[in-house]
Design a protein around this motif. Structure first.
Motif, PDB file in Angstrom:
ATOM      1  N   SER A  37      -6.021  -9.562 -28.184  1.00  0.00           N
ATOM      2  CA  SER A  37      -4.975  -9.452 -27.169  1.00  0.00           C
ATOM      3  C   SER A  37      -4.725 -10.816 -26.518  1.00  0.00           C
ATOM      4  CB  SER A  37      -5.376  -8.414 -26.116  1.00  0.00           C
ATOM      5  OG  SER A  37      -5.575  -7.151 -26.741  1.00  0.00           O
ATOM      6  N   ARG A  51      -3.018  -6.342 -22.727  1.00  0.00           N
ATOM      7  CA  ARG A  51      -4.103  -6.277 -21.745  1.00  0.00           C
ATOM      8  C   ARG A  51      -5.404  -6.733 -22.368  1.00  0.00           C
ATOM      9  NH1 ARG A  51      -3.216  -2.467 -17.934  1.00  0.00           N
ATOM     10  NH2 ARG A  51      -4.977  -3.416 -16.891  1.00  0.00           N
ATOM     11  N   THR A  59      -8.443  -2.452 -25.788  1.00  0.00           N
ATOM     12  CA  THR A  59      -7.223  -1.931 -26.409  1.00  0.00           C
ATOM     13  C   THR A  59      -7.566  -0.643 -27.148  1.00  0.00           C
ATOM     14  OG1 THR A  59      -6.492  -4.213 -26.663  1.00  0.00           O
ATOM     15  CG2 THR A  59      -5.270  -2.550 -27.896  1.00  0.00           C
ATOM     16  N   ASP A  75      -0.868  -5.111 -31.838  1.00  0.00           N
ATOM     17  CA  ASP A  75      -2.187  -5.413 -31.271  1.00  0.00           C
ATOM     18  C   ASP A  75      -3.073  -4.197 -31.526  1.00  0.00           C
ATOM     19  OD1 ASP A  75      -4.334  -6.365 -29.811  1.00  0.00           O
ATOM     20  OD2 ASP A  75      -3.409  -6.012 -27.842  1.00  0.00           O
TER      21      ASP A  75
HETATM   22 MG    MG Z   1      -7.434  -5.994 -27.153  1.00  0.00          MG
END
Ligand code: MG
Ligand code: GTP
Length: 197
Positions: A37, A51, A59, A75
């Motif tokens: 991320s 985030r 995540t 992501d």
């Molecule tokens: Mg992540």
């Protein structure tokens, strides 16, 4: 490629939920906490778009972003994080596996590996899985700001050796979300991908 416009599209926990639009897609895959991320934020020059957290397991879905109305960035959740429940871990593993094998729009996979450590068994498993996918496979070594010049090169050779032991030869990018190293190389790969689509 110059990043002009970035939009969060949606999160997904199954193939069916993923965006249908036929934009070519680039995915960031790797162990929990490797810096997926963070490198996306650096790449897209948006501080808190994806985030991040110092705790692994941040995540939890595949998050899709649309760049310049032309290309999707995905992501992924990290794999191999021991502290979430076994069920959750297996669910993510399955999601990641089916995404890599069956997502039609997927053209390019950045496999992130921590530059400070040798590739783990799980990193190697992912390498072995990649020839079954239709996407290009590029290795991105993360957190290289934490290494000295000499050890940076060692980390590249180490990964090259691991790839060779699997009969593979892939491009390797040294990167850092902190100082931006490797960013241009990643953007160049995205350009190549757009030209080929
Ligand atoms: Mg992540
Ligand atoms: P999951 O979503 O849990 O799979 O993690 P992730 O791979 O998305 O990692 P994330 O980007 O959340 O970063 C994990 C931790 O590593 C955070 O504390 C980041 O600040 C740190 N980090 C990420 N990239 C870098 C980097 O290039 N340099 C340094 N020094 N720290 C980094």
């Amino acid at each position: 490629m110059i990043i002009k416009d970035v939009q969060f599209v949606q999160g997904a926990t199954s193939l069916e939920q993923m965006p249908r639009a036929p934009f070519p897609e680039v995915a960031f895959v790797g162990r929990s906490n490797v810096g997926k991320s963070s490198i996306i934020n650096r790449l897209l020059e948006r501080k808190n778009l994806a985030r991040t957290s110092s705790k692994p397991g941040k995540t939890q879905e595949i998050n899709f972003f649309l760049i310049n109305n032309r290309i999707h960035v995905a992501d992924l959740p990290g794999f191999g994080y021991a502290k979430v429940s076994k069920r959750q871990r297996e669910a993510w593993q399955k999601l990641i596996g089916s995404y890599l094998m069956h997502r039609k729009q997927l053209r390019l996979v950045f496999q992130l590996i921590d530059s400070r450590h040798e590739p783990t068994a799980l990193d190697r498993e992912l390498m072995m899985l990649m020839p079954e996918s239709n996407a290009e496979h590029v290795i991105v070594l993360t957190k290289s700001d934490k290494l000295s010049g000499n050890t940076r090169q060692k980390s590249v050779s180490q990964v090259r050796k691991t790839l060779a032991s699997l009969g593979q030869d892939k491009p390797i990018i040294l990167s850092s979300a902190q100082d931006g190293r490797g960013r241009q190389d990643m953007l160049d790969w995205m350009d190549t991908l757009l030209k080929a689509s």
